[in-house]
Design an enzyme around this catalytic site. Structure first.
Site, PDB file in Angstrom:
ATOM      1  N   SER A  83       0.735  -1.222   0.056  1.00  0.00           N
ATOM      2  CA  SER A  83       0.206  -0.005   0.057  1.00  0.00           C
ATOM      3  C   SER A  83       1.073   1.163   0.030  1.00  0.00           C
ATOM      4  O   SER A  83       2.022   1.054   0.161  1.00  0.00           O
ATOM      5  CB  SER A  83      -0.791   0.033   1.093  1.00  0.00           C
ATOM      6  OG  SER A  83      -1.769   1.251   1.232  1.00  0.00           O
ATOM      7  N   ARG A 120      -0.345  -4.216  -6.624  1.00  0.00           N
ATOM      8  CA  ARG A 120      -1.606  -4.695  -6.127  1.00  0.00           C
ATOM      9  C   ARG A 120      -2.708  -4.148  -6.801  1.00  0.00           C
ATOM     10  O   ARG A 120      -2.900  -2.756  -7.023  1.00  0.00           O
ATOM     11  CB  ARG A 120      -1.460  -4.404  -4.598  1.00  0.00           C
ATOM     12  CG  ARG A 120      -2.678  -5.275  -3.878  1.00  0.00           C
ATOM     13  CD  ARG A 120      -2.524  -6.788  -3.968  1.00  0.00           C
ATOM     14  NE  ARG A 120      -3.429  -7.462  -3.115  1.00  0.00           N
ATOM     15  CZ  ARG A 120      -4.682  -7.934  -3.424  1.00  0.00           C
ATOM     16  NH1 ARG A 120      -5.227  -7.795  -4.693  1.00  0.00           N
ATOM     17  NH2 ARG A 120      -5.515  -8.635  -2.624  1.00  0.00           N
ATOM     18  N   THR A 169      -7.119   1.795   4.160  1.00  0.00           N
ATOM     19  CA  THR A 169      -6.728   1.033   5.640  1.00  0.00           C
ATOM     20  C   THR A 169      -7.661   1.573   6.734  1.00  0.00           C
ATOM     21  O   THR A 169      -8.097   0.303   7.425  1.00  0.00           O
ATOM     22  CB  THR A 169      -5.249   1.172   5.836  1.00  0.00           C
ATOM     23  OG1 THR A 169      -4.690   0.814   4.839  1.00  0.00           O
ATOM     24  CG2 THR A 169      -4.771   0.169   6.997  1.00  0.00           C
ATOM     25  N   CYS A 171      -0.321  -7.147 -17.076  1.00  0.00           N
ATOM     26  CA  CYS A 171       0.332  -7.812 -16.030  1.00  0.00           C
ATOM     27  C   CYS A 171       1.683  -7.106 -15.608  1.00  0.00           C
ATOM     28  O   CYS A 171       2.521  -6.878 -16.280  1.00  0.00           O
ATOM     29  CB  CYS A 171       0.785  -9.236 -16.352  1.00  0.00           C
ATOM     30  SG  CYS A 171       1.703  -9.849 -14.839  1.00  0.00           S
ATOM     31  N   CYS A 230       4.440 -14.608 -10.506  1.00  0.00           N
ATOM     32  CA  CYS A 230       3.231 -13.882  -9.871  1.00  0.00           C
ATOM     33  C   CYS A 230       3.133 -13.160  -8.670  1.00  0.00           C
ATOM     34  O   CYS A 230       3.987 -14.022  -7.490  1.00  0.00           O
ATOM     35  CB  CYS A 230       1.993 -14.975  -9.954  1.00  0.00           C
ATOM     36  SG  CYS A 230       0.450 -14.294  -9.046  1.00  0.00           S
ATOM     37  N   CYS A 233      -1.365  -9.779  -7.441  1.00  0.00           N
ATOM     38  CA  CYS A 233      -1.901  -8.614  -7.521  1.00  0.00           C
ATOM     39  C   CYS A 233      -3.341  -8.808  -7.910  1.00  0.00           C
ATOM     40  O   CYS A 233      -4.097  -7.929  -8.014  1.00  0.00           O
ATOM     41  CB  CYS A 233      -1.247  -7.575  -8.479  1.00  0.00           C
ATOM     42  SG  CYS A 233      -1.175  -8.013 -10.223  1.00  0.00           S
ATOM     43  N   CYS A 258      -4.718  -9.754 -13.428  1.00  0.00           N
ATOM     44  CA  CYS A 258      -5.253 -10.561 -14.648  1.00  0.00           C
ATOM     45  C   CYS A 258      -6.622 -11.213 -14.408  1.00  0.00           C
ATOM     46  O   CYS A 258      -7.557 -11.154 -15.513  1.00  0.00           O
ATOM     47  CB  CYS A 258      -4.346 -11.691 -14.875  1.00  0.00           C
ATOM     48  SG  CYS A 258      -4.206 -12.873 -13.547  1.00  0.00           S
TER      49      CYS A 258
END
Length: 605
Positions: free
Chosen positions: A105, A354, A390, A549, A574, A577, A580
């Site tokens: 974040s 992310r 958050t 991606c 990978c 996130c 995709c």
């Protein structure tokens, strides 16, 4: 544009040729997906004599996901039990090998929820070391910067907030939870939903170990275990793979608009002390994006052992041009003169990405169902104009914990799995809901013909002055994947080559994530149909997977006979996130969890 059309026609012709051969030979579309969710084991003779019994364990409340929401729910449940002089067994499962290891974040934290949850957090050593001291906001052009004043009431005003490394804060929350007696199991991936006979959620099953890349059991095969609970709280984060199944099974999205998303890319840099301003928070909109592509940047100066800045770029996944690369837009952005001066001479030490929820109020699903509920980013409580979620994730989880505790105490549930129905009413009476109501029209306002400028004008006129009191609610244009245009309708985007100083290539960036997966396991990026990438995504959209991606998972490579192309999935790259699964225009990609412990290894991202 004529050249582009000709190029797209060549792609279509090549794929049509492959398609004709596909009718006669399956080798043209080699088998990619071997995961049991696509190829069931009960139809595979290799699994005929394998013992599939699972060991099980019981808990009162099971929490799936050990992020800010999951840990807040766990802590609040234990606090409530202590206040009543009772005991409640709370279990948290987290797929990252260490708590906080998959967290990414910005992050600029509003401490309201933390103040409520753990009032003495400062005494307890919470890693909130950088209070915001300065706010900056600007509109960028290709070479210029137009400062925009941040007045009281503007969403970008961060007085009283803290710049944090969220992974470190989550790790600290995990420590507080364990001190209260919460059972925390990192490296444990929740792979399947379990149900009671009456259809209510019973819990989850963890991932199996020792399955080969071809989908067959290895000598080391070990069945996952079942975790049964009176109530299960799903705190998987944005676009969780179990939450997605729950929404379909219980029709949780029937009264909500499709969720819309963004992708956030972030780097950590050690910079020169001469340009380091601990507590400074900067945001920009505009260049390098056009006015119809939603996005913007952040640059946060951290007070740490070394002069650190967190720099990132967020792009709405409702973009239309399949040639757009969020990663390359981010790399290009760093060359803007007003940004480069902070990074020049510095060292990049971290990278990650992310997906994040951007749908707001209109996209919040029904939150409860028999046997459980959704909290945090699994539901989608992010305040998009603030670029903050958050505090709302934590608060929603605390409210859910109170509802779950009360429902278990009452013991009058209609189903075997406890349904915390009061959570829906309580969240709508909370400041979380009030906040979402006030900003509900900001994100969709950017879809006016004026794009960015229309959105900024709407924010100033209606949010800042009226706080969302306008009597209308704007709609999102639809699901992000459905907004991508065919390649022949779009202009290719030429990106500059990385210079290795401010901008970098993709694979070198992925190396900084610490990503690691067991190599000999079925790819967890599953395809519902192995032929669709070439027949649809490549032929119509010119293979957007390799561009959306941010980790180099997808690439089109020549077939063995060099008569066409095939999709190659580099699952080991990978970084979880979920982009995709969201942006695939064919909705053919389904992200499922790999073996527990796999994925990125972020250090305070």
């Amino acid at each position: 544009m004529a050249g582009l059309v000709i190029r797209s026609s060549r792609v279509a012709s090549r794929v049509c040729h492959i398609g004709r051969r596909y009718e006669h030979s399956a080798q043209c579309f080699p088998k990619i997906t071997t995961h049991y969710t696509i190829h069931p084991r009960d139809q595979d003779p290799r699994w005929k004599d394998v013992d599939m019994e699972r060991v099980s364990d019981e808990t009162d409340v099971l929490i799936v996901g050990g992020g800010p929401a999951g840990m807040s729910a766990a802590i609040r449940l234990k606090q409530l039990a202590a206040d009543k002089g009772e005991d409640i067994k709370v279990t948290v499962v987290e797929k990252a090998p260490e708590i906080g290891g998959h967290i990414l974040s910005g992050a600029c934290l509003e401490p309201l929820a933390l103040d409520e949850l753990i009032p003495d957090w400062e005494v307890r050593g919470a890693p909130l070391n950088t209070p915001v001291t300065e706010d900056k906001f600007a509109l960028l052009t290709a070479t210029g910067r137009l400062p925009i004043p941040i007045l009281p009431g503007f969403p970008m005003r961060n007085h009283g907030n803290y710049v944090v490394r969220l992974g470190h804060l989550v790790r600290w929350l995990g420590e507080q939870a364990e001190e209260l007696g919460v059972d925390v199991y990192p490296g444990t991936a929740a792979a399947e939903l379990l149900f009671n006979g009456d259809g209510s959620v019973r819990g989850v099953a963890t991932s199996d170990l020792g399955v080969g890349k071809d989908g067959a059991p290895k000598d080391s095969f070990e069945r996952g275990m079942e975790l049964h609970a009176k109530c299960t709280i799903f705190a998987e984060g944005c676009h969780g793979h179990l939450a997605k199944q729950l929404m379909a099974r219980y029709s949780l999205r029937d009264a909500a608009q499709p969720q819309t998303y963004g992708i956030g890319l972030k780097e950590l840099w050690e910079v020169s002390p001469d340009v380091h301003r601990p507590g400074r928070v900067e945001h920009t909109v505009g260049w390098p994006l056009d006015i119809h592509t939603y996005g913007g940047s952040f640059l946060y100066h951290l007070k740490d052992e070394t002069p650190l800045v967190a720099i990132g770029f967020v792009i709405g996944l409702d973009y239309t041009n399949p040639y757009l690369s969020p990663f390359k837009e981010f790399q290009r952005f760093k060359h803007h003169p007003s940004i480069a001066r902070t990074l020049e001479g510095g060292t990049r030490i971290g990278y990650g990405a992310r997906a994040l929820n951007e749908g707001g109020l209109q996209s919040v699903p029904k939150l409860t169902f028999p046997g459980g509920c959704l909290v945090g980013c699994s539901a989608g409580f992010m305040n998009v104009p603030k670029i903050k979620g958050t505090h709302n994730a934590m608060k929603s989880a605390m409210i859910a914990a109170e509802s779950v505790f009360d429902a278990i105490q009452a013991g009058d549930t209609e189903t075997e799995g406890v349904n915390p129905v009061s959570y829906e009413e309580r969240i709508r009476s909370s400041r979380v809901w009030q906040e979402l109501v006030s900003v509900r029209n900001v994100r969709p306002s950017f879809h006016s013909p004026l794009g960015l400028y229309g959105g900024l004008a709407y924010t100033g006129l209606f949010y800042v002055l009226g706080r969302g009191k306008e009597p209308w609610t704007l709609k999102h244009p639809g699901a992000d994947y459905a907004l991508l245009k065919p390649a022949q309708e779009c202009q290719q985007i030429e990106y500059p080559k990385p210079d290795g100083k401010l901008s970098f290539d993709l694979l070198g960036s992925v190396a900084l994530t610490g990503t690691n997966h067991e190599g000999d396991q079925p790819p967890h990026l599953t395809l519902r149909d192995d032929a669709v990438p070439v027949k649809q995504n490549l032929s119509v959209f010119d293979g957007p997977e390799g561009r959306f991606c941010p980790a180099g998972v997808y690439e089109y490579v020549p077939t063995e006979d060099e008569q066409g192309q095939r999709l190659q999935i580099n699952a080991q790259n990978c970084i979880h996130c979920k982009t995709c699964d969201i942006k695939d225009p064919s909705q053919n990609i389904n992200w499922v969890t790999p073996e527990g412990g796999g994925g990125p290894s972020y250090n305070g991202m």
